[in-house]
Design a protein around this motif. Structure first.
Motif, PDB file in Angstrom:
ATOM      1  N   VAL A   1       0.839  -1.202   0.000  1.00 22.50           N
ATOM      2  CA  VAL A   1       0.000   0.000   0.000  1.00 22.50           C
ATOM      3  C   VAL A   1       0.871   1.248   0.000  1.00 22.50           C
ATOM      4  O   VAL A   1       1.748   1.403   0.845  1.00 22.50           O
ATOM      5  CB  VAL A   1      -0.943   0.036   1.223  1.00 22.50           C
ATOM      6  CG1 VAL A   1      -1.859   1.249   1.153  1.00 22.50           C
ATOM      7  CG2 VAL A   1      -1.760  -1.243   1.317  1.00 22.50           C
TER       8      VAL A   1
ATOM      9  N   THR B   1       0.491   5.322   0.317  1.00 16.78           N
ATOM     10  CA  THR B   1      -0.400   6.426   0.665  1.00 16.78           C
ATOM     11  C   THR B   1       0.389   7.493   1.411  1.00 16.78           C
ATOM     12  O   THR B   1       1.398   7.192   2.052  1.00 16.78           O
ATOM     13  CB  THR B   1      -1.581   5.943   1.545  1.00 16.78           C
ATOM     14  OG1 THR B   1      -2.381   7.067   1.903  1.00 16.78           O
ATOM     15  CG2 THR B   1      -1.104   5.230   2.793  1.00 16.78           C
TER      16      THR B   1
ATOM     17  N   MET C   1      -3.511   5.091   6.955  1.00 13.24           N
ATOM     18  CA  MET C   1      -4.392   4.673   5.865  1.00 13.24           C
ATOM     19  C   MET C   1      -4.035   3.282   5.346  1.00 13.24           C
ATOM     20  O   MET C   1      -4.923   2.485   5.027  1.00 13.24           O
ATOM     21  CB  MET C   1      -4.336   5.687   4.717  1.00 13.24           C
ATOM     22  CG  MET C   1      -5.360   5.428   3.643  1.00 13.24           C
ATOM     23  SD  MET C   1      -7.058   5.677   4.177  1.00 13.24           S
ATOM     24  CE  MET C   1      -7.039   7.408   4.566  1.00 13.24           C
TER      25      MET C   1
ATOM     26  N   PHE D   1      -6.616   0.195   5.237  1.00 12.47           N
ATOM     27  CA  PHE D   1      -6.900  -0.490   3.972  1.00 12.47           C
ATOM     28  C   PHE D   1      -6.644  -1.984   4.112  1.00 12.47           C
ATOM     29  O   PHE D   1      -7.417  -2.805   3.609  1.00 12.47           O
ATOM     30  CB  PHE D   1      -6.051   0.106   2.846  1.00 12.47           C
ATOM     31  CG  PHE D   1      -6.436  -0.393   1.485  1.00 12.47           C
ATOM     32  CD1 PHE D   1      -7.571   0.076   0.851  1.00 12.47           C
ATOM     33  CD2 PHE D   1      -5.664  -1.344   0.833  1.00 12.47           C
ATOM     34  CE1 PHE D   1      -7.935  -0.387  -0.402  1.00 12.47           C
ATOM     35  CE2 PHE D   1      -6.017  -1.813  -0.416  1.00 12.47           C
ATOM     36  CZ  PHE D   1      -7.160  -1.332  -1.043  1.00 12.47           C
ATOM     37  N   LYS D   2      -5.578  -2.355   4.817  1.00 11.08           N
ATOM     38  CA  LYS D   2      -5.292  -3.774   5.062  1.00 11.08           C
ATOM     39  C   LYS D   2      -6.465  -4.428   5.785  1.00 11.08           C
ATOM     40  O   LYS D   2      -6.883  -5.542   5.436  1.00 11.08           O
ATOM     41  CB  LYS D   2      -4.021  -3.932   5.885  1.00 11.08           C
ATOM     42  CG  LYS D   2      -3.757  -5.378   6.264  1.00 11.08           C
ATOM     43  CD  LYS D   2      -2.745  -5.504   7.364  1.00 11.08           C
ATOM     44  CE  LYS D   2      -2.665  -6.953   7.788  1.00 11.08           C
ATOM     45  NZ  LYS D   2      -2.311  -7.145   9.150  1.00 11.08           N
TER      46      LYS D   2
ATOM     47  N   TRP E   1      -9.597  -3.509   5.723  1.00  6.34           N
ATOM     48  CA  TRP E   1     -10.710  -3.589   4.770  1.00  6.34           C
ATOM     49  C   TRP E   1     -10.540  -4.800   3.850  1.00  6.34           C
ATOM     50  O   TRP E   1     -11.491  -5.546   3.602  1.00  6.34           O
ATOM     51  CB  TRP E   1     -10.812  -2.288   3.965  1.00  6.34           C
ATOM     52  CG  TRP E   1     -11.886  -2.296   2.933  1.00  6.34           C
ATOM     53  CD1 TRP E   1     -13.228  -2.196   3.143  1.00  6.34           C
ATOM     54  CD2 TRP E   1     -11.702  -2.407   1.523  1.00  6.34           C
ATOM     55  NE1 TRP E   1     -13.900  -2.243   1.932  1.00  6.34           N
ATOM     56  CE2 TRP E   1     -12.976  -2.367   0.927  1.00  6.34           C
ATOM     57  CE3 TRP E   1     -10.588  -2.528   0.699  1.00  6.34           C
ATOM     58  CZ2 TRP E   1     -13.175  -2.441  -0.434  1.00  6.34           C
ATOM     59  CZ3 TRP E   1     -10.773  -2.607  -0.671  1.00  6.34           C
ATOM     60  CH2 TRP E   1     -12.059  -2.569  -1.220  1.00  6.34           C
TER      61      TRP E   1
ATOM     62  N   MET F   1     -13.392  -6.799   1.738  1.00  7.63           N
ATOM     63  CA  MET F   1     -13.490  -5.754   0.715  1.00  7.63           C
ATOM     64  C   MET F   1     -14.928  -5.419   0.323  1.00  7.63           C
ATOM     65  O   MET F   1     -15.239  -5.271  -0.856  1.00  7.63           O
ATOM     66  CB  MET F   1     -12.691  -6.141  -0.534  1.00  7.63           C
ATOM     67  CG  MET F   1     -11.232  -6.344  -0.292  1.00  7.63           C
ATOM     68  SD  MET F   1     -10.267  -6.692  -1.769  1.00  7.63           S
ATOM     69  CE  MET F   1     -10.734  -8.372  -2.150  1.00  7.63           C
TER      70      MET F   1
ATOM     71  N   PHE G   1     -16.211   0.385   2.281  1.00  8.99           N
ATOM     72  CA  PHE G   1     -15.134   1.128   1.617  1.00  8.99           C
ATOM     73  C   PHE G   1     -15.105   2.565   2.125  1.00  8.99           C
ATOM     74  O   PHE G   1     -16.091   3.282   2.080  1.00  8.99           O
ATOM     75  CB  PHE G   1     -15.337   1.116   0.097  1.00  8.99           C
ATOM     76  CG  PHE G   1     -14.228   1.774  -0.679  1.00  8.99           C
ATOM     77  CD1 PHE G   1     -13.036   1.101  -0.890  1.00  8.99           C
ATOM     78  CD2 PHE G   1     -14.369   3.045  -1.190  1.00  8.99           C
ATOM     79  CE1 PHE G   1     -12.008   1.691  -1.619  1.00  8.99           C
ATOM     80  CE2 PHE G   1     -13.350   3.651  -1.913  1.00  8.99           C
ATOM     81  CZ  PHE G   1     -12.165   2.967  -2.132  1.00  8.99           C
TER      82      PHE G   1
ATOM     83  N   PHE H   1      -9.890   5.938   0.935  1.00 11.41           N
ATOM     84  CA  PHE H   1      -9.067   4.938   0.271  1.00 11.41           C
ATOM     85  C   PHE H   1      -8.822   5.309  -1.197  1.00 11.41           C
ATOM     86  O   PHE H   1      -7.908   4.789  -1.815  1.00 11.41           O
ATOM     87  CB  PHE H   1      -9.704   3.544   0.332  1.00 11.41           C
ATOM     88  CG  PHE H   1      -9.743   2.934   1.712  1.00 11.41           C
ATOM     89  CD1 PHE H   1      -8.941   3.383   2.741  1.00 11.41           C
ATOM     90  CD2 PHE H   1     -10.613   1.898   1.969  1.00 11.41           C
ATOM     91  CE1 PHE H   1      -8.985   2.809   4.007  1.00 11.41           C
ATOM     92  CE2 PHE H   1     -10.672   1.308   3.218  1.00 11.41           C
ATOM     93  CZ  PHE H   1      -9.862   1.761   4.244  1.00 11.41           C
TER      94      PHE H   1
ATOM     95  N   HIS I   1     -13.020   0.943  -4.983  1.00 11.99           N
ATOM     96  CA  HIS I   1     -13.153  -0.312  -4.245  1.00 11.99           C
ATOM     97  C   HIS I   1     -13.053  -1.515  -5.171  1.00 11.99           C
ATOM     98  O   HIS I   1     -12.946  -2.643  -4.721  1.00 11.99           O
ATOM     99  CB  HIS I   1     -14.477  -0.343  -3.470  1.00 11.99           C
ATOM    100  CG  HIS I   1     -15.678  -0.454  -4.349  1.00 11.99           C
ATOM    101  ND1 HIS I   1     -16.243   0.648  -4.947  1.00 11.99           N
ATOM    102  CD2 HIS I   1     -16.392  -1.513  -4.747  1.00 11.99           C
ATOM    103  CE1 HIS I   1     -17.280   0.251  -5.675  1.00 11.99           C
ATOM    104  NE2 HIS I   1     -17.381  -1.054  -5.571  1.00 11.99           N
TER     105      HIS I   1
END
Length: 168
Positions: free
Chosen positions: A48, A50, A55, A59-60, A62, A67, A72, A76, A97
């Motif tokens: 990732v 960012t 973040m 995100f990890k 999510w 997912m 979402f 992101f 997403h």
């Protein structure tokens, strides 16, 4: 920001570790490659990039939790990510997403140093050296370089089974 590369042939992901929070001066180091250990992407590698602290970890989570479109976070959309699954398929997240993929190719690079890494890889064929070049050229990238191996089902065999297979 970052340079993250994935070499499909070697099943290796490499990334720099400089944390900048969007500035050229470092504020420390951070892990940009994550192992996904549960859920439908169990065993995958996630890289990732960012500029927003925390973040990548969000995100990890999510990705780990499946997912879902409903979960979402609109923030992101400000990151890039590479997801290498255990079947060695590769997906790109860039502002949505919905991942793009599976991608066709042997080498993938994202982040502010991605173009430098891609050029270096084309010149030398070495993904680790490609990250080193990106670090030399991009003030948002910095050492140390972290490397993680994708754990494909064959790589997880007990050592005795691998020895027997080699003998056959």
């Amino acid at each position: 920001m970052s340079v993250i590369v994935y070499d499909r042939k070697r099943e290796l992901m490499h990334a720099d570790s400089r944390a900048t929070s969007g500035h050229s001066y470092p504020i420390g180091a951070k892990m940009k490659i994550h192992n996904i250990t549960t859920g439908k992407c169990n065993g995958a590698l996630l890289g990732v990039s960012t500029r927003t602290p925390g973040m990548g970890e969000a995100f990890k989570e999510w990705v780990t939790e499946g997912m879902s479109k409903e979960a979402f976070d609109p923030n992101f959309s400000q990151l890039e990510a590479l997801l290498a699954k255990v079947d060695n398929s590769v997906y790109l997240f860039a502002g949505s997403h919905c991942p793009s993929g599976p991608l066709v190719g042997d080498f993938f690079a994202i982040g502010s140093g991605g173009e430098y890494a891609l050029g270096a890889y084309k010149a030398c064929g070495d993904p680790f050296r490609a990250v080193e070049v990106a670090i030399e050229c991009d003030p948002f990238c910095g050492p140390p370089i972290v490397s993680k191996q994708l754990r494909t089902p064959d790589a997880n065999q007990p050592p005795m089974i691998r020895r027997v297979i080699r003998l056959l």
